[in-house]
Design an enzyme around this catalytic site. Structure first.
Site, PDB file in Angstrom:
ATOM      1  N   ASP A 132      24.766  40.197 -49.164  1.00 61.67           N
ATOM      2  CA  ASP A 132      23.928  39.954 -50.348  1.00 61.67           C
ATOM      3  C   ASP A 132      24.715  39.330 -51.491  1.00 61.67           C
ATOM      4  O   ASP A 132      24.439  39.595 -52.661  1.00 61.67           O
ATOM      5  CB  ASP A 132      23.288  41.261 -50.855  1.00 61.67           C
ATOM      6  CG  ASP A 132      22.490  41.939 -49.769  1.00 61.67           C
ATOM      7  OD1 ASP A 132      21.831  41.225 -49.010  1.00 61.67           O
ATOM      8  OD2 ASP A 132      22.544  43.180 -49.692  1.00 61.67           O
TER       9      ASP A 132
ATOM     10  N   LYS B 227      24.606  34.152 -50.697  1.00 58.90           N
ATOM     11  CA  LYS B 227      24.997  33.058 -49.794  1.00 58.90           C
ATOM     12  C   LYS B 227      23.876  32.041 -49.611  1.00 58.90           C
ATOM     13  O   LYS B 227      24.130  30.847 -49.504  1.00 58.90           O
ATOM     14  CB  LYS B 227      25.404  33.620 -48.423  1.00 58.90           C
ATOM     15  CG  LYS B 227      26.650  34.480 -48.455  1.00 58.90           C
ATOM     16  CD  LYS B 227      27.021  34.979 -47.081  1.00 58.90           C
ATOM     17  CE  LYS B 227      26.070  35.980 -46.494  1.00 58.90           C
ATOM     18  NZ  LYS B 227      25.945  37.251 -47.194  1.00 58.90           N
TER      19      LYS B 227
ATOM     20  N   GLY C 281      19.023  38.300 -44.882  1.00 59.86           N
ATOM     21  CA  GLY C 281      17.922  37.847 -45.737  1.00 59.86           C
ATOM     22  C   GLY C 281      18.490  36.849 -46.719  1.00 59.86           C
ATOM     23  O   GLY C 281      19.052  37.232 -47.738  1.00 59.86           O
ATOM     24  N   HIS C 282      18.402  35.568 -46.384  1.00 60.86           N
ATOM     25  CA  HIS C 282      18.987  34.535 -47.243  1.00 60.86           C
ATOM     26  C   HIS C 282      17.891  33.934 -48.119  1.00 60.86           C
ATOM     27  O   HIS C 282      16.945  33.332 -47.621  1.00 60.86           O
ATOM     28  CB  HIS C 282      19.694  33.476 -46.390  1.00 60.86           C
ATOM     29  CG  HIS C 282      20.902  34.030 -45.687  1.00 60.86           C
ATOM     30  ND1 HIS C 282      21.666  33.319 -44.799  1.00 60.86           N
ATOM     31  CD2 HIS C 282      21.486  35.259 -45.765  1.00 60.86           C
ATOM     32  CE1 HIS C 282      22.658  34.084 -44.363  1.00 60.86           C
ATOM     33  NE2 HIS C 282      22.554  35.263 -44.930  1.00 60.86           N
TER      34      HIS C 282
ATOM     35  N   GLN D 289      25.594  38.633 -43.593  1.00 56.14           N
ATOM     36  CA  GLN D 289      26.239  39.889 -44.012  1.00 56.14           C
ATOM     37  C   GLN D 289      27.528  39.532 -44.778  1.00 56.14           C
ATOM     38  O   GLN D 289      27.560  38.486 -45.414  1.00 56.14           O
ATOM     39  CB  GLN D 289      26.524  40.805 -42.809  1.00 56.14           C
ATOM     40  CG  GLN D 289      25.267  41.387 -42.170  1.00 56.14           C
ATOM     41  CD  GLN D 289      24.565  40.459 -41.225  1.00 56.14           C
ATOM     42  OE1 GLN D 289      25.167  39.891 -40.334  1.00 56.14           O
ATOM     43  NE2 GLN D 289      23.277  40.294 -41.389  1.00 56.14           N
TER      44      GLN D 289
END
Ligand code: IMP
Length: 457
Positions: free
Chosen positions: A45, A48, A72-73, A257
């Protein structure tokens, strides 16, 4: 040089391709050639998604090489926010090709949902999304075992997984009984493997977790349907990427991650089940280390973590709740509140070391705009002594006390700023101190979620 790449035999429904017949190298090609890896320098988080989106403007191909739909990008384009879990962020730019490499674990349901979501925004992935035939599949029993396994652990022993089946899928891969994308093309093999794995999963679910059994026939039907849907995207992505590098294409590896969640280098066991560090890009895409030109690390101007495990610079709970609300720190995949804390130079310096980071992107500087005083963790005290390195043993790290340095905040908005010289002097001093502490140049600063809210040094 001829390098045909063939994934599976003809008539299988999977893509059958031949590589370019010959290649002529030019000086221009050589000058342009850049293969970059971007990794998270903390516990995930780090922002990225936004940085990959920014850098992908220059890239031809963007590659995911590890993890799965646990990521979750988030990317904000205009008024539209996109959250991508499996497909590389590069897909949001119409002229980019994206690859999901062999090191990932793919939940076909999540993949199809994501393709549909993109389609609903007019983003077509056909012809520019390629999936490795060697990637492993996440099955429904992986997700259930992940969830019930967590539920049945004692509170203090829970990892706090995303429940996406990541651990059990990688466990099957390591135990050499995983089902791979390539298995989808042979219905006989798929049925046989599925039957065997489902029977075993049902025995485990019944004996250990007292959970309901899966209906093998239903899952087989479901996955045969996925086989037809996924078929057109499947190629030998290692061949494809190596050919692209030979052709002078720009490649960006999109890590998911973060370093401290790496199964080897992170705060084990409070980690994910893949290698999240730079080396994983080579392994998870089938590209040799000599082909990598640059490594970029991403860290927030502070620190966050979701899930359990030690976090030395975590804010005390009340102030942490306030900061989280102000910063909007909730997980992009699970919506869980993120734990928040001060920037930890011990963590990022460690990430610089294990990843060989060349430069740092510092995200969410603007979130600190209103703070009067800032703290930077410059060391840890363990048993009364200040220690020089981050211990990645979770039990030892849990006993470390942060040593802080205080700096004055800049107390001015920075979200509109686009150049280094416009930044408040105190913000520049903060960034320079970060760079000094982590022994790496800061080259990108993010001051907002939009694409243009970026300062490139
Ligand atoms: P898993 O990857 O779902 O098995 O979760 C293992 C640990 O990694 C948990 O602490 C999760 O919260 C964390 N984790 C997994 N994916 C992400 C991510 O994309 N961002 C932040 N934390 C993650």
């Amino acid at each position: 040089m001829t390098r045909p790449f063939v994934v599976c035999g003809p008539g299988t429904g999977l893509l059958f391709k031949a590589g370019p017949a010959s290649r002529v190298y030019t000086r221009e090609m050589e000058a342009k050639m850049a293969v970059r890896i971007l990794v998270g320098a903390a516990w995930g988080d780090e922002g990225k998604g936004k940085i990959v989106d920014f850098l992908s403007e220059q890239a031809d191909i963007v590659v995911r090489f590890q993890g799965g739909a646990n990521a979750g990008h988030t990317v904000q384009i205009g008024e539209q926010e996109y959250i991508l879990h499996l497909i590389p962020v590069g897909i949001l730019r119409p002229d980019k090709t994206c690859v999901i490499g062999n090191g990932t674990v793919i939940d076909p349901e999540a993949l199809m949902e994501e393709i549909e979501m993109l389609g609903s925004h007019g983003i077509d992935v056909e012809g520019r999304l390629f999936i490795s035939h060697n990637a492993h599949l996440i099955m429904p029993y992986h997700k259930l075992i992940d969830r019930v396994g967590e539920e049945q652990r004692q509170e203090e022993e829970r990892i706090g997984t995303t429940g996406r089946g990541i651990g059990p899928a990688y466990a099957d891969k390591a135990a050499r009984k995983g089902i791979r994308i390539v298995d989808l093309h042979d219905h006989g093999v798929l049925k046989e493997k599925l039957q065997r794995n489902i029977e075993e999963a049902n025995r485990i679910l019944d004996a250990i977790y007292q959970a309901e059994a899966f209906d093998a026939d239903r899952i087989i039907e479901e996955y045969l349907a996925f086989a037809r849907q996924i078929g057109p995207y499947v190629i030998n992505t290692s061949e494809y990427l190596n050919d692209a590098i030979d052709d002078g294409k720009e490649i960006l590896f999109e890590g998911s991650q973060g370093t401290l969640l790496d199964v080897d280098h992170g705060t084990y066991p409070y980690v994910t089940s893949s290698n999240t560090t730079t080396g994983a890009a080579c392994m998870g895409a089938g590209v040799g280390p000599t082909r990598i030109d640059e490594v970029i690390g991403v860290a927030k101007a502070y620190t966050t973590r979701v899930g359990n495990g030690p976090f030395p610079t975590e804010f005390p709970s009340r102030w942490g709740d306030e900061f989280r609300r102000m910063a909007g720190e909730f997980g992009a995949t699970t919506g869980r509140p993120r734990r928040c804390g001060w920037f930890d130079a011990m963590v990022v310096r460690y990430a610089v070391m294990v990843n060989g980071i060349d430069s740092l992107a510092l995200a969410r500087l603007d979130t600190l705009d209103s703070l009067q005083t800032l703290r930077l963790c410059v060391g840890y005290r363990l048993n009364g002594d200040v220690i020089p390195h981050l211990p990645n043993d979770a039990n030892v790290l849990a006993r470390c006390e942060p040593v802080y340095e205080e700096m004055e905040g800049w107390d001015r908005p920075t979200g509109h700023i686009r150049t280094w010289s416009e930044l408040p002097v105190k913000a520049r001093a903060y960034i320079e101190r970060v760079a000094e502490l982590v022994k790496t140049d800061v080259k990108i600063i993010s001051v907002g979620s939009h694409r243009d809210a970026t300062i490139f040094l």
